[in-house]
Scaffold this active site. Structure first.
Site, PDB file in Angstrom:
ATOM      1  N   CYS A 242      -4.927   2.335  -3.658  1.00  0.00           N
ATOM      2  CA  CYS A 242      -3.519   2.759  -3.102  1.00  0.00           C
ATOM      3  C   CYS A 242      -2.376   1.919  -3.419  1.00  0.00           C
ATOM      4  CB  CYS A 242      -3.420   3.268  -1.552  1.00  0.00           C
ATOM      5  SG  CYS A 242      -4.487   4.282  -1.186  1.00  0.00           S
TER       6      CYS A 242
ATOM      7  N   GLN B  78      -4.408  -4.931   7.295  1.00  0.00           N
ATOM      8  CA  GLN B  78      -5.658  -5.721   6.723  1.00  0.00           C
ATOM      9  C   GLN B  78      -5.470  -7.088   7.562  1.00  0.00           C
ATOM     10  OE1 GLN B  78      -7.715  -5.216   4.905  1.00  0.00           O
ATOM     11  NE2 GLN B  78      -6.850  -3.117   3.976  1.00  0.00           N
TER      12      GLN B  78
ATOM     13  N   ASP C  22       3.160  -4.461   8.114  1.00  0.00           N
ATOM     14  CA  ASP C  22       1.955  -3.741   8.130  1.00  0.00           C
ATOM     15  C   ASP C  22       0.845  -4.506   8.122  1.00  0.00           C
ATOM     16  OD1 ASP C  22      -0.138  -2.319   7.217  1.00  0.00           O
ATOM     17  OD2 ASP C  22       0.498  -1.452   5.335  1.00  0.00           O
TER      18      ASP C  22
ATOM     19  N   HIS D 241       0.936  -1.337  -0.026  1.00  0.00           N
ATOM     20  CA  HIS D 241      -0.007   0.199  -0.090  1.00  0.00           C
ATOM     21  C   HIS D 241       0.954   1.368   0.001  1.00  0.00           C
ATOM     22  CE1 HIS D 241      -2.786   2.912   1.800  1.00  0.00           C
ATOM     23  NE2 HIS D 241      -3.772   2.157   1.527  1.00  0.00           N
TER      24      HIS D 241
ATOM     25  N   LYS E 250     -10.017  -0.487  10.812  1.00  0.00           N
ATOM     26  CA  LYS E 250     -10.198  -1.696  10.080  1.00  0.00           C
ATOM     27  C   LYS E 250     -10.375  -2.742  10.929  1.00  0.00           C
ATOM     28  CE  LYS E 250      -7.013   0.106   6.544  1.00  0.00           C
ATOM     29  NZ  LYS E 250      -7.944   0.335   5.293  1.00  0.00           N
TER      30      LYS E 250
END
Ligand code: PLP
Length: 403
Positions: free
Chosen positions: A360, A199, A196, A119, A222
């Site tokens: 993104c 998600q 990261d 991303h 999220k």
């Protein structure tokens, strides 16, 4: 129970929009009533600033704010709550690491590794750091299906590499990356690594201590929590060695006109009045999630993704982008001769909310030589009937454009 009518009742958005088919949870999740009520309750009954007032209300709010830190630490398996920094989200967390951890260590000719599926939030901060120092950002390749090339990664881990930053689950491809192996391989060369988790945190059991990653990031919105709040997990030794990123109130120990000394981590990274209501909401989101078995959530979402793939693959003139071996409940696809924005607009008229665009991940679109995809992403309030409806509507789009 996930995805059933009674389960969905926990999410007020579906009472206000009874026909909404919300397939955009990778962008942001819907919020359970207990999170919304928790935030309202805070403003109605508990609002005060933290770490300042000594009256009861302020003391109680400070205590609650700090207890969420412990809750976050337990939620992601951090050894100590001081390793949990509140930020405004994943983007802010990564910028903080790029600025305060990497920049002072980075020199001309050094390298930083990211994967080809990052991303922009896990790409541009490293790009900027490399530009400032004359270092090189190198991209770990992926295959056409969307699997990371681990052999190439291994070869890239040279003495020049000062940092690896890699996404746990790709928001575009659905790939679940082999982060355990990637962390171990980086550490064999003494290289720090950031994961990261934007998600993955809602859907996968996370244990940063056993993963042994140096940094881990995620966003409240999220994981069924509010916007504007996120987390940076950092190993205590790293956080202690890092300088503050922003300066002002609540992050100091002593101040004179000439100089200042700073509070220890995590306070030195939380200048000013932070998003207190966001932290309270994050705490409720974690309470909400902790009611369920994380593995059961992961399986449910993965199975919805597999069902959607199977149904979509039965259509002609449709290509799925992202077919990695390990993947979750996100499906990106392109239709022949229909732009993804038209797909999303048509689906929108049928009350189906999906995302269309580059998500993104523009360099990833370049890799696949496409401008955009349509993306359906699933969560615990979705069900197979919604996927059947999605597929029927896509058939309708195809026959409309075929005329
Ligand atoms: N990383 C990934 C994989 C994401 O999907 C996102 C958001 O979509 C981000 C980072 C950025 O998260 P935020 O916008 O909450 O900072």
């Amino acid at each position: 129970m996930f995805g059933t009518k009674s389960f969905r009742q926990q999410f007020p958005i579906f009472q206000h929009h009874p026909n909404l088919v919300y397939l955009d949870s990778a962008a942001t999740t819907q919020k359970p009533k207990m999170v919304i009520d928790g935030i309202t309750n805070f403003y109605q009954k508990e609002n005060a600033n933290i770490h300042r007032g000594i009256y009861d209300l302020a003391a109680q709010t400070t205590q609650k704010y700090e207890s969420v830190r412990q809750k976050v630490a337990e939620f992601i398996g951090a050894k100590h709550q001081s390793e949990i920094v509140y930020t405004s989200g994943t983007t802010a967390s990564i910028n903080l690491v790029a600025h305060s951890f990497l920049l002072p260590r980075l020199e001309q000719g050094d390298e930083v590794l990211v994967s080809a599926m990052e991303h922009h939030a896990n790409l541009i901060p490293w790009q900027m750091a490399c530009k400032q120092k004359g270092a090189h950002l190198r991209v770990i390749p992926i295959d056409q299906a969307g699997n990371i090339d681990l052999a190439a990664y291994k070869k890239m881990l040279s003495a020049k590499v000062k940092m690896v930053a890699v996404v746990h689950i790709s928001n575009t491809l659905a790939t679940i990356n082999p982060i355990e192996a990637m962390i171990e391989m980086a550490h064999q060369k003494g290289i720090p690594i950031l994961i990261d988790g934007a998600q993955s945190t809602a859907h996968s059991p996370i244990d940063v201590a056993s993963l042994d990653c140096d940094f881990f990031t995620f966003s409240g919105h999220k994981i069924f929590g509010p916007t504007g709040i996120g987390v940076l997990y950092g190993k205590a030794t790293h956080l202690a060695a890092m300088s503050p990123y922003q300066f002002g109130g609540d992050m100091i120990r002593t101040v004179t006109y000439q100089d200042a000394t700073y509070a220890p981590a995590p306070q030195k990274f939380e200048a000013g009045t932070t998003n207190i209501a966001g932290v309270i909401g994050l705490g409720h989101a974690i309470d909400f999630l902790q009611q369920f078995d994380k593995k059961a959530i992961a399986l449910f979402v993965k199975e919805l993704g597999a069902y959607a793939r199977e149904k979509l693959l039965s259509l002609n003139d449709l290509t799925i982008i992202g077919n990695a071996q390990h993947k979750t409940g996100i499906v990106s696809f392109v239709l022949n001769n229909v732009h993804p924005h038209d797909v999303a607009t048509f689906l929108g008229t049928a009350n189906i909310a999906i995302r269309a665009g580059h998500h993104c991940t523009q360099p990833l679109m370049d890799f696949y030589e496409i401008p955009a995809t349509s993306r359906a992403s699933f969560s615990i309030y979705n069900n197979r009937a919604e996927i059947d409806f999605l597929v029927d509507e896509i058939k309708g789009i195809q026959s409309f454009f075929a005329v």
